[in-house]
Motif scaffolding. Sequence first.
Motif, PDB file in Angstrom:
ATOM      1  N   GLU B   1     -19.516 -57.268  41.251  1.00  0.00           N
ATOM      2  CA  GLU B   1     -20.784 -57.837  40.743  1.00  0.00           C
ATOM      3  C   GLU B   1     -21.800 -56.713  40.622  1.00  0.00           C
ATOM      4  O   GLU B   1     -21.995 -55.947  41.550  1.00  0.00           O
ATOM      5  CB  GLU B   1     -21.285 -58.898  41.707  1.00  0.00           C
ATOM      6  N   ALA B   2     -22.436 -56.618  39.458  1.00  0.00           N
ATOM      7  CA  ALA B   2     -23.439 -55.581  39.268  1.00  0.00           C
ATOM      8  C   ALA B   2     -24.664 -55.930  40.083  1.00  0.00           C
ATOM      9  O   ALA B   2     -25.025 -57.089  40.243  1.00  0.00           O
ATOM     10  CB  ALA B   2     -23.790 -55.484  37.784  1.00  0.00           C
ATOM     11  N   GLY B   3     -25.328 -54.876  40.595  1.00  0.00           N
ATOM     12  CA  GLY B   3     -26.548 -55.089  41.348  1.00  0.00           C
ATOM     13  C   GLY B   3     -27.730 -55.199  40.414  1.00  0.00           C
ATOM     14  O   GLY B   3     -27.594 -55.363  39.207  1.00  0.00           O
ATOM     15  N   VAL B   4     -28.916 -55.066  40.968  1.00  0.00           N
ATOM     16  CA  VAL B   4     -30.129 -55.046  40.174  1.00  0.00           C
ATOM     17  C   VAL B   4     -30.222 -53.683  39.492  1.00  0.00           C
ATOM     18  O   VAL B   4     -30.135 -52.649  40.166  1.00  0.00           O
ATOM     19  CB  VAL B   4     -31.371 -55.282  41.063  1.00  0.00           C
ATOM     20  N   THR B   5     -30.367 -53.686  38.184  1.00  0.00           N
ATOM     21  CA  THR B   5     -30.432 -52.418  37.459  1.00  0.00           C
ATOM     22  C   THR B   5     -31.814 -52.237  36.851  1.00  0.00           C
ATOM     23  O   THR B   5     -32.407 -53.194  36.323  1.00  0.00           O
ATOM     24  CB  THR B   5     -29.361 -52.345  36.356  1.00  0.00           C
ATOM     25  N   GLN B   6     -32.292 -51.023  36.938  1.00  0.00           N
ATOM     26  CA  GLN B   6     -33.596 -50.689  36.395  1.00  0.00           C
ATOM     27  C   GLN B   6     -33.471 -49.509  35.443  1.00  0.00           C
ATOM     28  O   GLN B   6     -32.665 -48.601  35.679  1.00  0.00           O
ATOM     29  CB  GLN B   6     -34.577 -50.325  37.513  1.00  0.00           C
ATOM     30  N   CYS B  23     -35.930 -54.303  33.992  1.00  0.00           N
ATOM     31  CA  CYS B  23     -35.166 -54.710  35.172  1.00  0.00           C
ATOM     32  C   CYS B  23     -34.195 -55.822  34.778  1.00  0.00           C
ATOM     33  O   CYS B  23     -34.585 -56.800  34.115  1.00  0.00           O
ATOM     34  CB  CYS B  23     -36.115 -55.205  36.257  1.00  0.00           C
ATOM     35  N   SER B  24     -32.945 -55.663  35.194  1.00  0.00           N
ATOM     36  CA  SER B  24     -31.955 -56.728  35.013  1.00  0.00           C
ATOM     37  C   SER B  24     -31.534 -57.219  36.386  1.00  0.00           C
ATOM     38  O   SER B  24     -31.013 -56.438  37.193  1.00  0.00           O
ATOM     39  CB  SER B  24     -30.732 -56.207  34.256  1.00  0.00           C
ATOM     40  N   PRO B  25     -31.770 -58.496  36.682  1.00  0.00           N
ATOM     41  CA  PRO B  25     -31.438 -59.004  38.008  1.00  0.00           C
ATOM     42  C   PRO B  25     -29.936 -59.241  38.161  1.00  0.00           C
ATOM     43  O   PRO B  25     -29.185 -59.153  37.192  1.00  0.00           O
ATOM     44  CB  PRO B  25     -32.190 -60.337  38.049  1.00  0.00           C
ATOM     45  N   ILE B  26     -29.554 -59.520  39.361  1.00  0.00           N
ATOM     46  CA  ILE B  26     -28.167 -59.902  39.628  1.00  0.00           C
ATOM     47  C   ILE B  26     -27.893 -61.220  38.896  1.00  0.00           C
ATOM     48  O   ILE B  26     -28.765 -62.102  38.844  1.00  0.00           O
ATOM     49  CB  ILE B  26     -27.932 -60.052  41.135  1.00  0.00           C
ATOM     50  N   SER B  27     -26.700 -61.338  38.350  1.00  0.00           N
ATOM     51  CA  SER B  27     -26.330 -62.556  37.642  1.00  0.00           C
ATOM     52  C   SER B  27     -26.519 -63.771  38.548  1.00  0.00           C
ATOM     53  O   SER B  27     -26.051 -63.798  39.691  1.00  0.00           O
ATOM     54  CB  SER B  27     -24.871 -62.455  37.191  1.00  0.00           C
ATOM     55  N   GLY B  28     -27.235 -64.775  38.037  1.00  0.00           N
ATOM     56  CA  GLY B  28     -27.475 -65.976  38.823  1.00  0.00           C
ATOM     57  C   GLY B  28     -28.808 -65.981  39.540  1.00  0.00           C
ATOM     58  O   GLY B  28     -29.247 -67.017  40.042  1.00  0.00           O
ATOM     59  N   SER B  73     -33.980 -61.232  32.730  1.00  0.00           N
ATOM     60  CA  SER B  73     -34.405 -59.835  32.851  1.00  0.00           C
ATOM     61  C   SER B  73     -35.921 -59.779  32.704  1.00  0.00           C
ATOM     62  O   SER B  73     -36.556 -60.752  32.259  1.00  0.00           O
ATOM     63  CB  SER B  73     -33.714 -58.974  31.798  1.00  0.00           C
ATOM     64  N   SER B  74     -36.469 -58.647  33.080  1.00  0.00           N
ATOM     65  CA  SER B  74     -37.929 -58.569  33.125  1.00  0.00           C
ATOM     66  C   SER B  74     -38.416 -57.207  32.674  1.00  0.00           C
ATOM     67  O   SER B  74     -37.688 -56.196  32.739  1.00  0.00           O
ATOM     68  CB  SER B  74     -38.415 -58.835  34.552  1.00  0.00           C
ATOM     69  N   GLU B  75     -39.625 -57.188  32.189  1.00  0.00           N
ATOM     70  CA  GLU B  75     -40.324 -55.965  31.805  1.00  0.00           C
ATOM     71  C   GLU B  75     -41.627 -55.867  32.566  1.00  0.00           C
ATOM     72  O   GLU B  75     -42.294 -56.883  32.774  1.00  0.00           O
ATOM     73  CB  GLU B  75     -40.687 -56.029  30.307  1.00  0.00           C
ATOM     74  N   LEU B  76     -41.944 -54.648  32.979  1.00  0.00           N
ATOM     75  CA  LEU B  76     -43.265 -54.378  33.536  1.00  0.00           C
ATOM     76  C   LEU B  76     -43.952 -53.409  32.588  1.00  0.00           C
ATOM     77  O   LEU B  76     -43.385 -52.370  32.238  1.00  0.00           O
ATOM     78  CB  LEU B  76     -43.145 -53.748  34.924  1.00  0.00           C
ATOM     79  N   ASN B  77     -45.135 -53.770  32.149  1.00  0.00           N
ATOM     80  CA  ASN B  77     -45.926 -52.910  31.273  1.00  0.00           C
ATOM     81  C   ASN B  77     -47.163 -52.425  31.995  1.00  0.00           C
ATOM     82  O   ASN B  77     -47.852 -53.215  32.660  1.00  0.00           O
ATOM     83  CB  ASN B  77     -46.341 -53.689  30.016  1.00  0.00           C
ATOM     84  N   ALA B  92     -36.861 -56.309  42.297  1.00  0.00           N
ATOM     85  CA  ALA B  92     -35.958 -57.024  43.198  1.00  0.00           C
ATOM     86  C   ALA B  92     -35.694 -58.404  42.613  1.00  0.00           C
ATOM     87  O   ALA B  92     -36.517 -58.953  41.883  1.00  0.00           O
ATOM     88  CB  ALA B  92     -36.563 -57.148  44.591  1.00  0.00           C
ATOM     89  N   SER B  93     -34.545 -58.935  42.940  1.00  0.00           N
ATOM     90  CA  SER B  93     -34.250 -60.293  42.495  1.00  0.00           C
ATOM     91  C   SER B  93     -33.708 -61.105  43.655  1.00  0.00           C
ATOM     92  O   SER B  93     -33.252 -60.552  44.664  1.00  0.00           O
ATOM     93  CB  SER B  93     -33.248 -60.296  41.332  1.00  0.00           C
ATOM     94  N   ARG B  94     -33.773 -62.406  43.504  1.00  0.00           N
ATOM     95  CA  ARG B  94     -33.205 -63.309  44.497  1.00  0.00           C
ATOM     96  C   ARG B  94     -32.809 -64.593  43.793  1.00  0.00           C
ATOM     97  O   ARG B  94     -33.281 -64.906  42.709  1.00  0.00           O
ATOM     98  CB  ARG B  94     -34.191 -63.599  45.628  1.00  0.00           C
ATOM     99  N   THR B  95     -31.948 -65.317  44.474  1.00  0.00           N
ATOM    100  CA  THR B  95     -31.552 -66.597  43.934  1.00  0.00           C
ATOM    101  C   THR B  95     -32.330 -67.698  44.634  1.00  0.00           C
ATOM    102  O   THR B  95     -32.862 -67.495  45.737  1.00  0.00           O
ATOM    103  CB  THR B  95     -30.031 -66.806  44.096  1.00  0.00           C
ATOM    104  N   ARG B  96     -32.395 -68.827  43.991  1.00  0.00           N
ATOM    105  CA  ARG B  96     -33.189 -69.937  44.527  1.00  0.00           C
ATOM    106  C   ARG B  96     -32.683 -70.339  45.907  1.00  0.00           C
ATOM    107  O   ARG B  96     -31.475 -70.473  46.120  1.00  0.00           O
ATOM    108  CB  ARG B  96     -33.104 -71.120  43.577  1.00  0.00           C
TER     109      ARG B  96
END
Lengths: 108, 112
Positions: B1-6, B23-28, B73-77, B92-96
Amino acid sequence: AQRVTQPEKLLSVFKGAPVELKCNYSYSGSPELFWYVQYSRQRLQLLLRHISRESIKGFTADLNKGETSFHLKKPFAQEEDSAMYYCAVNNAGNMLTFGGGTRLMVKP
Amino acid sequence: EAGVTQSPTHLIKTRGQQATLRCSPISGHTSVYWYQQALGLGLQFLLWYDEGEERNRGNFPPRFSGRQFPNYSSELNVNALELEDSALYLCASRTRGDYGYTFGSGTRLTVV
């Protein structure tokens, strides 16, 4: 306001000595607390959380609600434990608030 | 499983320019958090996105903004960059239902 305090910016111990990294928090309610570790040139990673009451890499942490503390302890420090340690608390906004961090240096 | 990628890993910008960090979070994982780690200042909370909505923001000026896409996925500007914006920006990412975050390696932004 919620606050997490790590009173020591730097903690230096010799290999084999006990280590305690202090963390105090101010939060009303039933917080969930965490310790994160950042080794040199590595990403920040979860070390342990109070709810699981586990021991990771020999580290333990006990939540003391009376003293609002969550100190991280290890009976015998190893050189590879040298890292930056952050205490964090979850608040009602589903958001982690981090302490300022403590750099642990374990000398040979 | 891929981790959080930036991405990118490093970014050098001139004062006054704009920076975009990804930022791409962990799948799910549906929640994405952004933190600034400036030298000597620890981790300062910037923004929290969940299900495409901004849920909370830290004590930063409006020139720090972002968004979350349908794939989570997310962007910070960061607009009108200032020298003091130089820092490591962590996603960082987390699941519900799980309050433990998984962090990415960060983007080191340098403003010159």
